[in-house]
Design a protein around this motif. Structure first.
Motif, PDB file in Angstrom:
ATOM      1  N   GLY A   3      47.492  26.606 -49.746  1.00 24.16           N
ATOM      2  CA  GLY A   3      47.485  26.632 -51.140  1.00 24.16           C
ATOM      3  C   GLY A   3      48.185  27.823 -51.786  1.00 24.16           C
ATOM      4  N   PHE A  27      42.960  31.690 -59.977  1.00 22.34           N
ATOM      5  CA  PHE A  27      44.061  32.849 -59.786  1.00 22.34           C
ATOM      6  C   PHE A  27      45.349  32.414 -60.024  1.00 22.34           C
ATOM      7  N   ALA A  66      44.295  42.472 -54.763  1.00 22.88           N
ATOM      8  CA  ALA A  66      44.000  43.041 -56.114  1.00 22.88           C
ATOM      9  C   ALA A  66      43.889  44.602 -56.056  1.00 22.88           C
ATOM     10  N   PHE A 118      50.148  32.931 -52.053  1.00 23.34           N
ATOM     11  CA  PHE A 118      49.613  31.833 -51.325  1.00 23.34           C
ATOM     12  C   PHE A 118      48.479  32.112 -50.297  1.00 23.34           C
ATOM     13  N   LEU A 121      40.023  38.416 -59.787  1.00 20.38           N
ATOM     14  CA  LEU A 121      40.630  37.002 -59.485  1.00 20.38           C
ATOM     15  C   LEU A 121      40.575  35.990 -60.371  1.00 20.38           C
ATOM     16  N   ILE A 135      46.754  31.084 -46.439  1.00 25.31           N
ATOM     17  CA  ILE A 135      46.907  30.181 -45.260  1.00 25.31           C
ATOM     18  C   ILE A 135      45.697  30.214 -44.611  1.00 25.31           C
ATOM     19  N   GLY A 136      45.275  29.220 -44.177  1.00 29.05           N
ATOM     20  CA  GLY A 136      43.965  29.311 -43.055  1.00 29.05           C
ATOM     21  C   GLY A 136      44.585  29.311 -41.799  1.00 29.05           C
TER      22      GLY A 136
HETATM   23  C1  2NL Z   1      43.635  28.144 -50.171  1.00 25.55           C
HETATM   24  C2  2NL Z   1      44.285  28.648 -51.252  1.00 25.55           C
HETATM   25  C3  2NL Z   1      45.195  30.764 -52.368  1.00 25.55           C
HETATM   26  C4  2NL Z   1      45.940  32.745 -53.452  1.00 25.55           C
HETATM   27  C5  2NL Z   1      45.196  32.074 -52.473  1.00 25.55           C
HETATM   28  C6  2NL Z   1      46.003  34.923 -54.861  1.00 25.55           C
HETATM   29  C7  2NL Z   1      45.681  36.165 -54.670  1.00 25.55           C
HETATM   30  C8  2NL Z   1      45.896  36.869 -55.693  1.00 25.55           C
HETATM   31  C9  2NL Z   1      46.396  36.423 -56.937  1.00 25.55           C
HETATM   32  C10 2NL Z   1      46.734  34.843 -57.088  1.00 25.55           C
HETATM   33 CL1  2NL Z   1      45.591  38.668 -55.707  1.00 25.55          CL
HETATM   34  N1  2NL Z   1      46.281  34.442 -55.743  1.00 25.55           N
HETATM   35  N2  2NL Z   1      45.700  34.238 -53.731  1.00 25.55           N
HETATM   36  C11 2NL Z   1      46.689  32.000 -54.421  1.00 25.55           C
HETATM   37  C12 2NL Z   1      46.662  30.579 -54.082  1.00 25.55           C
HETATM   38  C13 2NL Z   1      45.936  29.939 -53.480  1.00 25.55           C
HETATM   39  O1  2NL Z   1      44.394  30.223 -51.224  1.00 25.55           O
HETATM   40  O2  2NL Z   1      43.430  27.064 -50.073  1.00 25.55           O
HETATM   41  N3  2NL Z   1      43.766  29.112 -49.058  1.00 25.55           N
HETATM   42  C14 2NL Z   1      43.398  28.744 -47.799  1.00 25.55           C
END
Ligand code: 2NL
Length: 335
Positions: free
Chosen positions: A274, A253, A176, A298, A144, A300-301
């Motif tokens: 996010g 990531f 991944a 993305f 990541l 999400i919590g």
């Molecule tokens: C957040 C932010 C995020 C991702 C998770 C992700 C996964 C792969 C590649 C790229 Cl394999 N990104 N995941 C991307 C952006 C934000 O989480 O605040 N989550 C509660």
């Protein structure tokens, strides 16, 4: 003879009237009227009587027998009724008593939210993927784009099992792994599950929480697709009139990265998730050519969604299993 019969009859009648039990009555009936009974004995002695007396005495014996049969039947009727009344009394049921309450379980609020979001994405053609909660450093961080010295990789921020293995800090490693499995083919998945961070639990932090991450990879996947998808899921969950705001942010990531706020009823913006376009390095490590394909992702919590929709005042409510809290969500999600 006649007096003898009257005497026998009286004696048996007396015995009958003393009997309180149906079985005893049946026993008495056999001994009083059966083959070995006194009456039957008299019948046998008929043959010793003069011929002209035989019919009369025989008739008398039979009449006595019949009279006794009748008394036996009567007593049997009385005892049967008594037994029935006793049984009814004993087995009495008060149908007006309150019933026993049947305690049923229900789906936990976090599971309800998870399933709701899953159903939404299934409707858009996504697949649901899961994977191990104990992960290698490689899948959880390296894949990541988190470099070896990245602060998120510090020992004190994650639950390490040994130098190489830890409890996953997000569900990204499932994505991944899916990228590697997919060998360059298009991807459209969501990955729900438990994740762990080394935090002190308080009103807003839990060392274990739940996430749903999404990943879409294909030739013409754009930032506009990401924005449309996020708006659609927010409107599905919070209501069709909701608007959202995207703010620039940073994740290792994704590039560009955004944070998404939902416009609340009292006019404020509240951060809910996010997201971003998958970083070229992450695409490359997953076996994709960033010159040819794009992707969005993305995170999400799940607790965050539930807290915002149901005004839950403490994240620990989800994990301490107080039934007074849990029972409020027994009826499922209201729409
Ligand atoms: C957040 C932010 C995020 C991702 C998770 C992700 C996964 C792969 C590649 C790229 Cl394999 N990104 N995941 C991307 C952006 C934000 O989480 O605040 N989550 C509660």
């Amino acid at each position: 003879m006649k007096e003898q019969l009257v005497e026998i009859k009286q004696k048996i009648e007396q015995q009958i009237n003393q009997i309180q039990d149906l079985n005893d009555l049946q026993l008495l009936r056999s001994s009083a009227l059966g083959k070995k009974s006194e009456l039957q004995g008299l019948m046998i002695h008929l043959k010793d009587l003069p011929n002209d007396e035989k019919p009369m005495v025989g008739k008398l014996i039979n009449e006595t027998k019949q009279a006794l049969e009748l008394i036996f039947d009567e007593r049997k009727g009385v005892l049967e009724e008594k037994a029935l009344n006793e049984k009814l009394e004993k087995e009495q049921v008060d149908v007006t008593l309150p019933g026993l309450k049947l305690v049923t379980g229900s789906t936990h609020l976090l599971t309800q939210v998870q399933e709701d979001i899953e159903q939404f994405f299934i409707g858009l053609g996504y697949e649901i993927k899961d994977g191990p909660e104990v992960e290698s450093d490689h899948y959880n961080f390296e894949m990541l784009n988190l470099e070896k010295d990245h602060p998120a990789r510090a020992m004190q921020d994650s639950f390490y099992i040994d130098v190489n293995r830890l409890l996953r800090t997000h569900t990204s490693p499932v994505q991944a792994r899916t990228m590697l499995e997919s060998e360059g083919k298009n991807i459209k998945i969501i990955c729900p599950g438990k994740v762990y961070r080394r935090d002190d639990d308080d009103q807003t932090h839990s060392h274990q929480f739940m996430q749903i991450e999404g990943l879409v990879i294909g030739e013409s996947v754009s930032f506009a697709d990401l924005k449309g998808t996020l708006l659609a899921v927010i409107r599905h969950f919070f209501g069709s009139e909701r608007t959202i705001r995207l703010r620039p942010s940073y994740f290792p990531f994704t590039e560009p990265s955004v944070e998404v706020d939902v416009f609340s009823e009292d006019g404020r913006f509240i951060e809910v998730l996010g997201a971003g376009m998958v970083h070229p390095n992450v695409l490359k490590m997953g076996g994709y050519d960033p010159q040819k394909v794009q992707g969005f992702a993305f995170g999400i919590g799940i607790e965050r969604l539930a807290i915002l929709k149901y005004a839950v005042d403490d994240i620990r409510q989800f994990y301490t299993n107080d039934v007074r809290f849990l029972n409020q969500f027994k009826g499922g999600l209201e729409k």
